[in-house]
Design a protein around this motif. Sequence first.
Motif, short mmCIF file in Angstrom:
data_model
loop_
_atom_site.label_atom_id
_atom_site.label_comp_id
_atom_site.label_asym_id
_atom_site.label_seq_id
_atom_site.Cartn_x
_atom_site.Cartn_y
_atom_site.Cartn_z
N TRP A 179 29.54 2.99 37.60
CA TRP A 179 28.71 1.80 37.35
C TRP A 179 27.28 2.03 37.83
O TRP A 179 26.31 1.66 37.14
CB TRP A 179 29.32 0.59 38.04
CG TRP A 179 28.54 -0.68 37.81
CD1 TRP A 179 28.65 -1.55 36.77
CD2 TRP A 179 27.49 -1.19 38.65
NE1 TRP A 179 27.76 -2.58 36.90
CE2 TRP A 179 27.02 -2.39 38.05
CE3 TRP A 179 26.91 -0.76 39.85
CZ2 TRP A 179 26.00 -3.16 38.61
CZ3 TRP A 179 25.90 -1.53 40.40
CH2 TRP A 179 25.45 -2.71 39.79
N CYS A 180 27.14 2.63 39.02
CA CYS A 180 25.80 2.87 39.57
C CYS A 180 25.00 3.83 38.68
O CYS A 180 23.81 3.62 38.43
CB CYS A 180 25.91 3.43 40.99
SG CYS A 180 26.51 2.26 42.21
N TYR A 183 24.06 2.03 35.49
CA TYR A 183 23.04 1.01 35.76
C TYR A 183 21.66 1.64 35.94
O TYR A 183 20.66 1.14 35.41
CB TYR A 183 23.42 0.21 36.99
CG TYR A 183 22.42 -0.86 37.37
CD1 TYR A 183 22.40 -2.09 36.70
CD2 TYR A 183 21.47 -0.64 38.37
CE1 TYR A 183 21.48 -3.06 37.03
CE2 TYR A 183 20.55 -1.61 38.71
CZ TYR A 183 20.55 -2.82 38.04
OH TYR A 183 19.63 -3.78 38.38
N CYS A 184 21.60 2.75 36.69
CA CYS A 184 20.33 3.41 36.95
C CYS A 184 19.78 4.11 35.70
O CYS A 184 18.57 4.32 35.58
CB CYS A 184 20.47 4.43 38.08
SG CYS A 184 20.88 3.69 39.68
N LYS A 186 20.38 3.06 32.46
CA LYS A 186 20.44 2.24 31.24
C LYS A 186 19.09 2.13 30.54
O LYS A 186 19.03 1.94 29.33
CB LYS A 186 20.98 0.86 31.58
CG LYS A 186 20.06 0.01 32.46
CD LYS A 186 20.67 -1.36 32.70
CE LYS A 186 19.74 -2.23 33.55
NZ LYS A 186 20.32 -3.58 33.78
#
Length: 276
Positions: A179-180, A183-184, A186
């Motif tokens: 997820w991290c 997210y970073c 995207k």
Amino acid sequence: SPMMLLQYPLFAANVRILCDKDFRSSRGASSLGTAFVNIRKTYSLEGLLGVYRGSHLYLLHQAMRDMLKMIAERGLRFWERREAAITDYQQQSTKDAEVELSKTQYRTRMVTKYLIDALCYPLLLASTRMIIMHDDPSSTWQHMCSWRKEEGALSLFGGVCASLVCNALDEVMDWVLGWCIDYCAKDSDMEIADRILLKASGSSVVSIFTSPVSYVGVIQRCQSSLPRLPDPESVPEMVKTLPWRGCVYQFFLYGGIMAINVRLIQMKMQLRDQDY
């Protein structure tokens, strides 16, 4: 598999360092270097068979676990299609009903997965104990029957809680890491290969945080009041003697590799932006 050929000697070396009475004094000083020294010593005394002792049971455990999970997955998919068809037939396919069905399916999958892990656990326990019982001529089946007779059937599940907790923590860590990274990345045009590289590097780092739980599970797997196996000890005593120094070294090593990978990917993206 090729990866198993490379990883198993390290796993077996860690088992010997953590559980073998001859190496117990060096448990707290365990590190990657100590593991390689242990592999070399085992090879000089027992040969290649000693380095891979218990690997056939380890492979059997993995094969049986994966086969049962595949069968369960097919059964769950059939059940999910059946439930979806019944819901559509009864015209109850509302948003709330779909969300509730999705939650039920997820819980069922998790319970099934960990039940299979627990069901196959005695094979993992036997493979681990065989590593330190290297000079015993009895067969694995004879040992398992003896353990059940002397200490009861529950003795075949020693350390199962720590093992399941470790598996759950690994999954949570992998999900958070993925997820991290997503997210970073995207708002960037990071390639999929670079994301996979970062996730692989990050997985090595986060695995260090779950390794103490894994160590406790390995030690509990081998503990027994029977001869030739390490005596039972409390969890606080185990935690005190875990190889914390080796964990710190590995954290800086894997963390440094991940930092280098991040920097190289940043430079790659900057050079690509300049070309455009």
